[in-house]
Design an enzyme around this catalytic site. Structure first.
Site, PDB file in Angstrom:
ATOM      1  N   GLN A   1     -14.816   2.733  -6.215  1.00 43.05           N
ATOM      2  CA  GLN A   1     -14.134   1.605  -5.564  1.00 43.05           C
ATOM      3  C   GLN A   1     -12.646   1.916  -5.435  1.00 43.05           C
ATOM      4  O   GLN A   1     -11.902   1.155  -4.832  1.00 43.05           O
ATOM      5  CB  GLN A   1     -14.306   0.338  -6.415  1.00 43.05           C
TER       6      GLN A   1
ATOM      7  N   VAL B   1      -9.084   3.663  -4.431  1.00 46.47           N
ATOM      8  CA  VAL B   1      -8.509   4.170  -3.184  1.00 46.47           C
ATOM      9  C   VAL B   1      -7.572   5.347  -3.451  1.00 46.47           C
ATOM     10  O   VAL B   1      -7.016   5.922  -2.523  1.00 46.47           O
ATOM     11  CB  VAL B   1      -7.804   3.032  -2.400  1.00 46.47           C
TER      12      VAL B   1
ATOM     13  N   HIS C   1     -14.156   1.431  -0.840  1.00 48.42           N
ATOM     14  CA  HIS C   1     -13.092   0.535  -0.390  1.00 48.42           C
ATOM     15  C   HIS C   1     -11.985   1.244   0.366  1.00 48.42           C
ATOM     16  O   HIS C   1     -10.883   0.720   0.480  1.00 48.42           O
ATOM     17  CB  HIS C   1     -12.505  -0.225  -1.587  1.00 48.42           C
TER      18      HIS C   1
ATOM     19  N   ARG D   1       1.425   1.721  -3.604  1.00 48.12           N
ATOM     20  CA  ARG D   1       0.203   2.201  -4.268  1.00 48.12           C
ATOM     21  C   ARG D   1       0.042   3.704  -4.029  1.00 48.12           C
ATOM     22  O   ARG D   1      -0.324   4.461  -4.896  1.00 48.12           O
ATOM     23  CB  ARG D   1      -1.060   1.513  -3.729  1.00 48.12           C
TER      24      ARG D   1
ATOM     25  N   GLY E   1     -15.120   2.001 -15.885  1.00 48.88           N
ATOM     26  CA  GLY E   1     -13.823   1.416 -15.523  1.00 48.88           C
ATOM     27  C   GLY E   1     -13.859   0.387 -14.425  1.00 48.88           C
ATOM     28  O   GLY E   1     -12.922   0.309 -13.640  1.00 48.88           O
ATOM     29  N   THR E   2     -14.939  -0.373 -14.370  1.00 49.31           N
ATOM     30  CA  THR E   2     -14.959  -1.459 -13.386  1.00 49.31           C
ATOM     31  C   THR E   2     -15.425  -2.746 -14.038  1.00 49.31           C
ATOM     32  O   THR E   2     -16.370  -2.735 -14.827  1.00 49.31           O
ATOM     33  CB  THR E   2     -15.832  -1.125 -12.148  1.00 49.31           C
TER      34      THR E   2
ATOM     35  N   TYR F   1       0.823  -1.220   0.000  1.00 52.84           N
ATOM     36  CA  TYR F   1       0.000   0.000   0.000  1.00 52.84           C
ATOM     37  C   TYR F   1       0.856   1.268   0.000  1.00 52.84           C
ATOM     38  O   TYR F   1       0.429   2.287  -0.553  1.00 52.84           O
ATOM     39  CB  TYR F   1      -1.014  -0.029   1.155  1.00 52.84           C
TER      40      TYR F   1
HETATM   41  P1  OAD Z   1     -10.716  -4.315 -12.329  1.00 49.82           P
HETATM   42  O1  OAD Z   1      -9.244  -4.401 -12.557  1.00 49.82           O
HETATM   43  O2  OAD Z   1     -11.409  -5.553 -11.906  1.00 49.82           O
HETATM   44  O3  OAD Z   1     -11.441  -3.819 -13.667  1.00 49.82           O
HETATM   45  C1  OAD Z   1     -10.920  -2.726 -14.370  1.00 49.82           C
HETATM   46  C2  OAD Z   1     -11.883  -2.383 -15.495  1.00 49.82           C
HETATM   47  O4  OAD Z   1     -11.382  -1.214 -16.124  1.00 49.82           O
HETATM   48  C3  OAD Z   1     -12.020  -3.458 -16.570  1.00 49.82           C
HETATM   49  O5  OAD Z   1     -13.394  -3.643 -16.875  1.00 49.82           O
HETATM   50  C4  OAD Z   1     -11.276  -2.850 -17.759  1.00 49.82           C
HETATM   51  O6  OAD Z   1     -11.816  -3.257 -19.023  1.00 49.82           O
HETATM   52  C5  OAD Z   1     -11.505  -1.377 -17.523  1.00 49.82           C
HETATM   53  N1  OAD Z   1     -10.535  -0.472 -18.164  1.00 49.82           N
HETATM   54  C6  OAD Z   1      -9.265  -0.702 -18.540  1.00 49.82           C
HETATM   55  N2  OAD Z   1      -8.720   0.403 -19.097  1.00 49.82           N
HETATM   56  C7  OAD Z   1      -9.684   1.362 -19.067  1.00 49.82           C
HETATM   57  C8  OAD Z   1      -9.756   2.730 -19.494  1.00 49.82           C
HETATM   58  N3  OAD Z   1      -8.712   3.324 -20.078  1.00 49.82           N
HETATM   59  N4  OAD Z   1     -10.912   3.396 -19.312  1.00 49.82           N
HETATM   60  C9  OAD Z   1     -11.988   2.798 -18.733  1.00 49.82           C
HETATM   61  N5  OAD Z   1     -11.971   1.513 -18.314  1.00 49.82           N
HETATM   62  C10 OAD Z   1     -10.842   0.805 -18.482  1.00 49.82           C
HETATM   63  O7  OAD Z   1     -10.940  -3.113 -11.314  1.00 49.82           O
HETATM   64  P2  OAD Z   1     -12.220  -2.817 -10.393  1.00 49.82           P
HETATM   65  O8  OAD Z   1     -13.460  -3.260 -11.054  1.00 49.82           O
HETATM   66  O9  OAD Z   1     -12.106  -1.411  -9.951  1.00 49.82           O
HETATM   67  O10 OAD Z   1     -10.790  -3.919  -4.284  1.00 49.82           O
HETATM   68  O11 OAD Z   1     -11.919  -3.764  -9.169  1.00 49.82           O
HETATM   69  C11 OAD Z   1     -12.811  -3.772  -8.083  1.00 49.82           C
HETATM   70  C12 OAD Z   1     -12.076  -4.021  -6.813  1.00 49.82           C
HETATM   71  O12 OAD Z   1     -11.235  -5.190  -6.956  1.00 49.82           O
HETATM   72  C13 OAD Z   1     -11.102  -2.937  -6.421  1.00 49.82           C
HETATM   73  O13 OAD Z   1     -11.727  -1.870  -5.745  1.00 49.82           O
HETATM   74  C14 OAD Z   1     -10.147  -3.651  -5.532  1.00 49.82           C
HETATM   75  C15 OAD Z   1      -9.951  -4.886  -6.370  1.00 49.82           C
HETATM   76  O14 OAD Z   1      -9.526  -6.010  -5.717  1.00 49.82           O
HETATM   77  C16 OAD Z   1     -10.099  -4.029  -3.149  1.00 49.82           C
HETATM   78  O15 OAD Z   1      -8.889  -3.965  -3.118  1.00 49.82           O
HETATM   79  C17 OAD Z   1     -10.943  -4.276  -1.954  1.00 49.82           C
END
Ligand code: OAD
Length: 237
Positions: free
Chosen positions: A88, A90, A106, A58, A173-174, A55
């Site tokens: 989500q 940080v 988160h 990060r 972006g999730t 962290y």
């Molecule tokens: P992910 O890494 O699971 O997903 C990232 C998303 O961003 C994917 O759908 C990609 O296609 C998309 N992406 C990539 N490049 C992009 C761009 N330039 N513009 C827009 N989107 C893009 O990340 P999260 O969904 O945020 O939790 O992950 C959720 C949680 O899992 C996080 O908060 C973290 C992680 O483990 C904890 O640490 C508790």
């Protein structure tokens, strides 16, 4: 235009074009680290030094990054909408882009806390690492104010209520792979438009109409913004 409630649910992808790695894309963080080594209460018990190192790194990376057009568009939407960010992430890129209402589901890299008193949050100064031996006000080892896997998400009920009150929602972006955060989209009214900005379509059963912008946040968010303005102008007649 009257102020409609817009909720933006963001994930790591909105910060990708700021140079911060996502979690699940190729070369994402979870390819280089095991979740169980750095992001669970068990990891913290077993090897707090490794967790702190993860962290601290990060935090350094996030502070070195700058908001991109995706974050900036979220802030600009406040000119015409009442915007609530539910992130989500940080990092603090939404704050630095100027958004006013941000809920961090988160936790936040710039905050820390002890292990007994979880309500007393300590703000970290820029450049400050959390060190082993550094104590929180409750006398326990200071830990990152991050919601780890297996921990409660205290802000979830508040976030769900905000989504219920939304007139529109953007998901950006999730991957929607992590619960309970992903389930927030299910609280949106069926008549409220749902826009998804992501180069990949999230593997999620929305069970409703979705407006997809299949591209990066820096170009996709301005298009989503234009779509929303047009939609609400039509609604208002
Ligand atoms: P992910 O890494 O699971 O997903 C990232 C998303 O961003 C994917 O759908 C990609 O296609 C998309 N992406 C990539 N490049 C992009 C761009 N330039 N513009 C827009 N989107 C893009 O990340 P999260 O969904 O945020 O939790 O992950 C959720 C949680 O899992 C996080 O908060 C973290 C992680 O483990 C904890 O640490 C508790």
């Amino acid at each position: 235009m009257s102020k409609f409630n817009l909720v933006i649910l963001s994930g790591a992808g909105i910060s990708a074009e700021s140079g911060l790695k996502t979690f699940r894309d190729s070369d994402g963080l979870w390819e280089n680290y095991h979740i169980h080594d750095v992001a669970t209460p068990q990891a913290w018990q077993k090897d707090p030094a490794l967790v702190l190192q993860f962290y601290n790194e990060r935090r350094k990376n996030a502070l070195a990054a700058s908001p991109n057009k995706g974050h900036i568009t979220c802030a600009e939407l406040e000119a015409d909408f009442h915007v609530q960010i539910v992130t989500q992430n940080v990092d603090n890129l939404h704050e630095r882009a100027g958004s006013a209402n941000i809920l961090h589901l988160h936790g936040q890299l710039m905050q820390a806390r002890g292990q007994k008193d979880i309500e007393t949050i300590v703000d970290l100064t820029e450049g400050e690492d959390i060190e082993l031996g550094q104590l929180a006000p409750d006398g326990t080892q200071l830990r990152p104010h991050i919601v780890w896997f297996g921990e409660m998400v205290p802000m979830l009920p508040t976030a769900a209520e905000l989504v219920q009150q939304a007139d529109a929602m953007i998901v950006v972006g999730t991957s929607l792979q992590v619960y309970p955060a992903a389930s927030l989209v299910d609280f949106l009214d069926d008549n409220a438009p749902l826009l998804v900005v992501d180069p990949a379509k999230p593997d999620y059963n929305f069970g409703r109409a979705v407006e997809y912008f299949q591209e990066g946040a820096s170009t996709g968010m301005p298009k989503a913004e234009a779509w929303l303005r047009n939609w609400f102008l039509n609604v208002e007649g």
